[in-house]
Design a protein around this motif. Structure first.
Motif, PDB file in Angstrom:
ATOM      1  N   GLY A 122      40.955  31.919 -13.097  1.00 16.65           N
ATOM      2  CA  GLY A 122      42.240  31.639 -12.802  1.00 16.65           C
ATOM      3  C   GLY A 122      43.309  32.696 -13.545  1.00 16.65           C
ATOM      4  N   LEU A 123      42.710  32.918 -14.692  1.00 12.65           N
ATOM      5  CA  LEU A 123      43.568  33.813 -15.385  1.00 12.65           C
ATOM      6  C   LEU A 123      43.566  35.225 -14.765  1.00 12.65           C
ATOM      7  N   MET A 124      42.426  35.450 -14.194  1.00 16.10           N
ATOM      8  CA  MET A 124      42.157  37.097 -13.587  1.00 16.10           C
ATOM      9  C   MET A 124      42.856  37.088 -12.250  1.00 16.10           C
ATOM     10  N   LEU A 125      42.835  36.157 -11.363  1.00  9.45           N
ATOM     11  CA  LEU A 125      43.105  36.007 -10.276  1.00  9.45           C
ATOM     12  C   LEU A 125      44.952  35.905 -10.185  1.00  9.45           C
ATOM     13  N   ARG A 126      45.445  35.262 -11.293  1.00  8.68           N
ATOM     14  CA  ARG A 126      47.041  35.314 -11.437  1.00  8.68           C
ATOM     15  C   ARG A 126      47.401  36.861 -12.126  1.00  8.68           C
ATOM     16  N   GLY A 127      46.319  37.622 -12.885  1.00  9.15           N
ATOM     17  CA  GLY A 127      46.673  38.725 -13.210  1.00  9.15           C
ATOM     18  C   GLY A 127      46.430  39.889 -12.077  1.00  9.15           C
ATOM     19  N   LEU A 128      45.823  39.697 -10.977  1.00  9.97           N
ATOM     20  CA  LEU A 128      45.790  40.488  -9.976  1.00  9.97           C
ATOM     21  C   LEU A 128      47.193  40.239  -9.094  1.00  9.97           C
ATOM     22  N   LEU A 129      47.406  39.111  -8.844  1.00  3.25           N
ATOM     23  CA  LEU A 129      48.569  39.009  -8.103  1.00  3.25           C
ATOM     24  C   LEU A 129      49.848  39.187  -8.648  1.00  3.25           C
TER      25      LEU A 129
END
Length: 200
Positions: free
Chosen positions: A155-162
């Motif tokens: 979840g943190l990575m997806l948020r960081g990508l977006l």
């Protein structure tokens, strides 16, 4: 692995990470890798073979990078949080293209068991290391705790990508880890300042 094959697969990962699965064709791989036309199709006769080999290359890169990381032999909560922060930050900055490629392939994995199996092997590296660390830190069920933390990190990575530059406060990460350890009242180890923000 031959140099041509390696260049083709690294180019395939770049295409997946910048244009998604629809960008992956033999011709575009040749162009991205700077290879003579027909090189990719010579090594990978079908698109399915190209996709499968790209997933295996991702797993190979994961193993190489994980082996190169300076992981603590005597873990503490602080050192574990350091590793989680570093992993998430690298995934959305230095390895951003590779991370996006992995997410793109994850969609394909929903209907291709071969891709799902290969991706699972890569995730297993992190799962097993994290479970061992959590066991040393006192987790009652280290495997389950690490599965929860991996979902959190995803979840943190997806948020960081977006939303580049968005950082998770270290104290919030510590609270999640403590909950997985079954120690909700504990505080993070002292000696750390405020968390550094993720690079955009």
């Amino acid at each position: 692995m031959s140099q041509t094959r390696e260049r083709a697969l690294d180019a395939a990962i770049t295409l997946l990470g910048t244009g998604g699965v629809h960008a992956l064709t033999h011709g575009r791989v040749d162009a991205e890798a700077g290879l003579p036309r027909g090189s990719a199709s010579n090594h990978f006769r079908t698109r399915d073979a190209l996709v499968a080999a790209a997933v295996e290359r991702l797993e190979e890169l994961d193993r190489r990078d994980w082996a190169a990381m300076n992981l603590p032999r005597e873990p503490t909560l602080d050192l574990f949080l350091d590793a989680v922060e570093r992993f998430v930050e690298i995934s959305v900055t230095t390895d951003r293209v590779r991370t996006v490629a992995r997410y793109a392939l994850s969609v394909e994995a929903t209907h291709d068991p071969r891709i799902a199996e290969a991706l699972a092997r890569g995730a297993g590296l992190i799962q097993e290391w994290g479970a061992r660390v959590l066991a040393d830190l006192g987790a009652a069920d280290p495997q389950a705790a690490m599965r929860t933390l991996m979902a959190y990190a995803d979840g943190l990575m997806l948020r960081g990508l977006l939303r580049p530059g968005t950082a998770e406060p270290r104290e919030r990460m510590a609270a999640v880890v403590r909950a997985c350890l079954g120690r909700p009242g504990d505080g993070p180890e002292r000696g750390r300042g405020d968390p550094a923000p993720l690079s955009p």
